[in-house]
Design a protein around this motif. Sequence first.
Motif, short mmCIF file in Angstrom:
data_model
loop_
_atom_site.label_atom_id
_atom_site.label_comp_id
_atom_site.label_asym_id
_atom_site.label_seq_id
_atom_site.Cartn_x
_atom_site.Cartn_y
_atom_site.Cartn_z
N ALA A 139 0.88 -1.17 0.00
CA ALA A 139 0.00 0.00 0.00
C ALA A 139 0.91 1.22 0.00
O ALA A 139 2.06 1.14 0.43
CB ALA A 139 -0.92 0.01 1.22
N GLY A 140 0.38 2.34 -0.49
CA GLY A 140 1.23 3.54 -0.54
C GLY A 140 0.43 4.80 -0.74
O GLY A 140 -0.80 4.84 -0.55
N GLU A 141 1.14 5.86 -1.11
CA GLU A 141 0.57 7.19 -1.25
C GLU A 141 0.52 7.59 -2.73
O GLU A 141 1.48 7.37 -3.46
CB GLU A 141 1.44 8.21 -0.51
CG GLU A 141 1.59 7.90 0.98
CD GLU A 141 2.61 8.79 1.67
OE1 GLU A 141 2.73 8.69 2.90
OE2 GLU A 141 3.28 9.58 0.98
N ARG A 142 -0.60 8.22 -3.14
CA ARG A 142 -0.73 8.64 -4.53
C ARG A 142 -0.99 10.14 -4.61
O ARG A 142 -0.05 10.92 -4.60
CB ARG A 142 -1.81 7.83 -5.25
CG ARG A 142 -1.89 8.13 -6.75
CD ARG A 142 -2.81 7.16 -7.48
NE ARG A 142 -4.18 7.18 -6.98
CZ ARG A 142 -5.14 6.39 -7.47
NH1 ARG A 142 -4.88 5.53 -8.44
NH2 ARG A 142 -6.38 6.46 -6.97
N PHE A 143 -2.23 10.58 -4.69
CA PHE A 143 -2.51 12.01 -4.82
C PHE A 143 -2.16 12.73 -3.51
O PHE A 143 -2.58 12.32 -2.43
CB PHE A 143 -3.98 12.27 -5.13
CG PHE A 143 -4.51 11.51 -6.30
CD1 PHE A 143 -3.73 11.25 -7.41
CD2 PHE A 143 -5.82 11.04 -6.29
CE1 PHE A 143 -4.23 10.54 -8.49
CE2 PHE A 143 -6.34 10.33 -7.37
CZ PHE A 143 -5.54 10.08 -8.47
N ARG A 144 -1.41 13.81 -3.63
CA ARG A 144 -1.05 14.60 -2.46
C ARG A 144 -1.51 16.03 -2.69
O ARG A 144 -1.11 16.67 -3.66
CB ARG A 144 0.45 14.53 -2.21
CG ARG A 144 0.85 15.06 -0.85
CD ARG A 144 2.29 14.73 -0.52
NE ARG A 144 2.65 15.22 0.80
CZ ARG A 144 3.85 15.12 1.32
NH1 ARG A 144 4.82 14.52 0.63
NH2 ARG A 144 4.10 15.59 2.53
N ILE A 145 -2.39 16.50 -1.80
CA ILE A 145 -2.92 17.85 -1.90
C ILE A 145 -2.67 18.55 -0.56
O ILE A 145 -2.36 17.89 0.43
CB ILE A 145 -4.42 17.84 -2.27
CG1 ILE A 145 -5.25 17.21 -1.15
CG2 ILE A 145 -4.64 17.08 -3.57
CD1 ILE A 145 -6.75 17.17 -1.45
N PRO A 146 -2.75 19.87 -0.51
CA PRO A 146 -2.46 20.56 0.74
C PRO A 146 -3.29 20.01 1.91
O PRO A 146 -4.51 20.06 1.90
CB PRO A 146 -2.81 22.01 0.44
CG PRO A 146 -2.55 22.15 -1.03
CD PRO A 146 -3.00 20.84 -1.61
N GLY A 147 -2.61 19.45 2.89
CA GLY A 147 -3.27 18.96 4.09
C GLY A 147 -3.74 17.52 4.02
O GLY A 147 -4.16 16.95 5.03
N TRP A 148 -3.67 16.91 2.83
CA TRP A 148 -4.21 15.56 2.65
C TRP A 148 -3.28 14.72 1.76
O TRP A 148 -2.65 15.25 0.85
CB TRP A 148 -5.58 15.60 1.96
CG TRP A 148 -6.65 16.33 2.70
CD1 TRP A 148 -6.88 17.69 2.70
CD2 TRP A 148 -7.64 15.76 3.54
NE1 TRP A 148 -7.96 17.98 3.49
CE2 TRP A 148 -8.46 16.82 4.03
CE3 TRP A 148 -7.95 14.45 3.94
CZ2 TRP A 148 -9.53 16.62 4.87
CZ3 TRP A 148 -9.02 14.25 4.79
CH2 TRP A 148 -9.82 15.32 5.24
#
Length: 219
Positions: A139-148
């Motif tokens: 599992a991992g990280e994809r979309f990164r937006i301010p605060g999220w």
Amino acid sequence: MLENPVWAALSGPQACFAEAAGNAACYQSDISPFGALAEPGDPAGWRDLASLTDNVLLTGPSLTPGPGWEVAMWLPGVQMIGQSMTGVEDPEAVVLTETDVPEILELVERAKPGPFRKRTIALGRYLGIRSGGRLVAMAGERFRIPGWTEISAVATDPDFQGRGLGARLTLAVAAGILGRGELPFLHAAADNDRALRLYERLGFEPSHDVIFAQFRRVG
């Protein structure tokens, strides 16, 4: 931002991965098939998008193809947010790197978690669990937006399903996000009741319904 997360990412924290024109942007093709429009209902944005690609995956609460585009795939989904959840580090989770990409792509082919490309791993922190040296869950990280930051690519080898590995890795990835002072969110197919129940047990709450749609140019 959560209603248009790809645009918020590509015009913000992940602009370094973007190919952009006017009111449209796409991830570099070896990163992700996703693109975005600043205003999905604006025909000018669709014209900008046409200068970048002939085929794109978009997401949002409501999507209608602009002039010269048609729907190639349509999948209802649900966005969930972890505003009040607690992440849990996992002692067996290992950080995956570029050297693990061949194994990651093999796992993705077996588990079918959604689109994942050769450089998707550049978008964030990816964790995996191995058994006998074999990568069996990730599992991992994809979309990164301010605060999220979005949790994505939750995948377990079919031979290892039912052991809670996906839940453990989701919580471990969430722990890293929360540790940075951000909040986790994720997406699931609207008809994937098993996944939706799991994420609710982990502390995620439904935010809103979304559409995942692939569009292609015509004419």
